[in-house]
Design a protein around this motif. Structure first.
Motif, mmCIF file in Angstrom:
data_model
loop_
_atom_site.group_PDB
_atom_site.id
_atom_site.type_symbol
_atom_site.label_atom_id
_atom_site.label_comp_id
_atom_site.label_asym_id
_atom_site.label_seq_id
_atom_site.Cartn_x
_atom_site.Cartn_y
_atom_site.Cartn_z
ATOM 1 N N VAL A 194 38.807 36.708 44.599
ATOM 2 C CA VAL A 194 39.619 35.293 44.752
ATOM 3 C C VAL A 194 40.933 35.569 45.107
ATOM 4 O O VAL A 194 41.439 34.602 45.961
ATOM 5 C CB VAL A 194 39.419 34.602 43.347
ATOM 6 N N HIS A 216 36.006 40.244 40.378
ATOM 7 C CA HIS A 216 35.950 38.595 40.806
ATOM 8 C C HIS A 216 37.486 38.276 41.068
ATOM 9 O O HIS A 216 37.688 37.485 41.942
ATOM 10 C CB HIS A 216 35.229 37.730 39.790
ATOM 11 N N TYR A 274 35.559 30.724 39.171
ATOM 12 C CA TYR A 274 34.381 31.463 39.535
ATOM 13 C C TYR A 274 33.620 31.272 38.222
ATOM 14 O O TYR A 274 34.215 31.637 36.940
ATOM 15 C CB TYR A 274 34.436 32.815 39.571
ATOM 16 N N TYR A 318 38.188 33.252 34.284
ATOM 17 C CA TYR A 318 37.007 32.665 35.082
ATOM 18 C C TYR A 318 37.598 31.230 35.570
ATOM 19 O O TYR A 318 37.312 30.924 36.800
ATOM 20 C CB TYR A 318 35.770 32.748 34.563
#
Length: 561
Positions: free
Chosen positions: A470, A466, A529, A524
């Protein structure tokens, strides 16, 4: 010298105090021993994540001194707090518990006043209905004694403030507590200049580890764990996404922090936990390092693979420089037997007997060199902090005797790897390739293979997936990307994986498990996210009782020789 990232980068708070406590006790004492023995030499390796945290402590204390901010460490802040928590309150009891996290025999039991306070704390712990009657002066005295107990032996013997507070014993005032804070601040501030002076004098060679102490071979290839343990169970994710880029990031950032802290360029790199592989050697050479080191089992595994029929003829010579394949970087190997004698045996010996035994082993090794052209290099490598709390007086007598005897020995010469590299006759033995492994058992089983450790790797791999998405979609500013990259680095540190598993103490596993998941949650949040539910589920419980609390491991499976 290494401590992982204990600071929550989102709040600025330090969740555990081990950076400043080990600095005032161990990193300070190790410098003092070298300063006291001008003919002694040593290689001292610093993890940059430790150096960054020392600087953060200094900044926070300096701002507090000028009324411009707070100290982010709860124990250190409580030491100089104008108002302590109400007796019996959760925060009061939490501080009491934290002040008892010290070696019972060597730290608490050494000082009668500290020991009495610990007994009182135990009494109130067993009778919660009486906790409301504890005096705030009890906590003030306990906080002072906790920091006095963790103080380095050189400071204990020479610093007038420390000696005065120990003689006073009880009833410490705010003035006393602030004076103690000044000693802590000055000691933290002295670490960089002291080691830099030792390096400039030629007594110390300063080396560096990858920034946040990741296992480089595993970042590059999780499958490298199978080279030494073909049947090891690995995480669901076959590879760590973008591991080579991250490995370069940790090495580049390490050199940047090292240069800022010491004003020097390191020529050597102790890859975290001596974790090496053939690609890691190539990467270290690419980054300009001329030497590295690992545990002797890595050499034996590499030797046995290259010369499978040589087992009966004896093991490879660990007391000489080596090179592997086409990687032009010199590798030295830890004498695990000698190093583990210090870590696990000598704490219970008389210092003179222990040093005599160690030096006798070294003399025997040197006498067997024969006519070989390679230098006989006996590498004793161990933590700069974890062994000494098990020795009387923080290892003062042992280290004092050791440096004195070796510095004046007629046949043994203390040196550094840089000095060896600069000599004309630095012939190295060669093997076609290195079998991946670490200084512990010659494998990576301390960091991967256990079900809890593998789950932690899978969580990290998912977060990195992730993170990469990003980073590429243009939603973050350059500043946000930099913060996220730093947060990711903390998640990549090796310490979290070290502690996961049933064989480690439950309390320490809980501490590191909680901190690892907090670092992931922070990552995160920084990339915008939502953290998956698995990040909030407990990873590991522990419950074992390993030797020396699990902070150290013997280099060989069978323990110290």
């Amino acid at each position: 010298m290494h401590q992982p990232g204990y600071q929550d980068l989102q709040t600025g708070a330090f969740l555990f105090p081990w950076v400043y406590l080990h600095t005032i006790k161990d990193y300070s004492d190790m410098a003092a021993h070298l300063e006291a023995h001008s003919d002694a030499k040593a290689v001292v390796n610093f993890a940059p994540v430790l150096l960054d945290q020392i600087e953060t402590y200094l900044t926070q204390i300096e701002r507090w001194r000028h009324g411009a901010g707070e100290i982010g460490d709860p124990l250190l802040a409580a030491l100089v707090a104008e108002t302590l928590p109400e007796a019996g309150s959760p925060s009061f009891l939490e501080l009491v518990e934290k002040c008892l996290r010290a070696n019972r025999e060597r730290i608490i039991g050494r000082f009668p006043a500290f020991s009495r306070l610990a007994e009182i704390a135990g009494f109130y712990r067993s009778k919660p209905e009486l906790q409301r009657y504890i005096s705030s002066s009890f906590l003030a005295d306990l906080l002072v004694w906790y920091h006095l107990g963790w103080m380095g032996e050189d400071l204990r013997r020479k610093n007038d403030c420390i000696r005065s507070l120990q003689e006073k014993g009880a009833g410490f005032t705010m003035e006393d507590r602030r004076a103690l804070m000044e000693v802590i601040f000055e000691t933290l501030a002295s670490i960089g200049p002291r080691y830099r002076r030792l390096a400039e004098k030629g007594q110390v060679e300063l080396a560096v580890s990858p920034y946040a102490h990741p296992m480089l071979p595993l970042l590059l290839d999780l499958g490298s764990a199978r080279e030494a343990l073909p049947e090891i169970s690995l995480p669901v994710h076959e590879h760590y996404p973008g591991g080579e880029v991250r490995a370069r990031w940790h090495l580049a950032r390490a050199k940047e922090v090292f240069q800022r802290f010491f004003g020097l360029e390191p020529s050597g790199c102790w890859a975290s936990e001596g974790g090496l592989s053939q690609p890691t050697l190539a990467l270290l050479h690419e980054q300009g390092f001329v030497w590295t080191a690992s545990g002797d089992s890595v050499l034996h595994n590499s030797y046995n693979k290259a010369k499978p029929g040589a087992r009966e003829a004896g093991k490879a010579n660990i007391h000489t420089p080596w090179r592997f394949g086409d990687a032009p970087i010199t590798v030295y190997f830890r004498d695990d037997g000698l190093s583990d004698l210090i870590g696990f045996n000598y704490a219970d010996w008389h210092a003179r007997d222990a040093v005599g035994d160690l030096v006798h082993h070294m003399e025997t090794i040197a006498s067997h060199k024969g006519g070989r052209p390679e230098p006989c290099v006996i590498s004793v490598i161990l933590d700069g902090e974890n062994a000494w709390e098990y020795f009387p007086e923080n290892g003062f007598y042992f280290l004092d005797e050791l440096y004195q005897v070796l510095a004046n020995h007629p046949r043994l010469q203390m040196t550094t790897y840089r000095e060896l590299a600069e000599r004309a006759a630095t012939a190295a033995s060669e093997l076609p390739g290195l079998v991946s492994g670490s200084w512990i058992y010659g494998t990576f089983s301390t960091w991967i293979g256990d079900s809890d450790k593998n789950r932690a790797w899978d969580l990290l791999c998912e977060a990195k997936f992730h993170f990469d998405r990003v980073m590429d979609n243009g939603s973050l500013t350059a500043e946000q990307k930099e913060k996220a990259a730093m947060q990711l680095a903390l998640c990549e540190g090796s310490d979290w994986f070290w502690w996961f598993g049933d064989y480690n103490p439950a309390q320490i596993v809980s501490d590191f498990e909680h901190l690892y998941r907090r670092h992931l949650v922070n990552l995160y949040e920084l990339i915008g996210y939502p953290a998956p539910p698995t990040v909030f589920q407990q990873l590991s419980q522990g419950g074992g009782e390993p030797a020396r609390g699990g902070a150290m491991r013997p280099g060989h499976t069978e323990g110290p020789a």
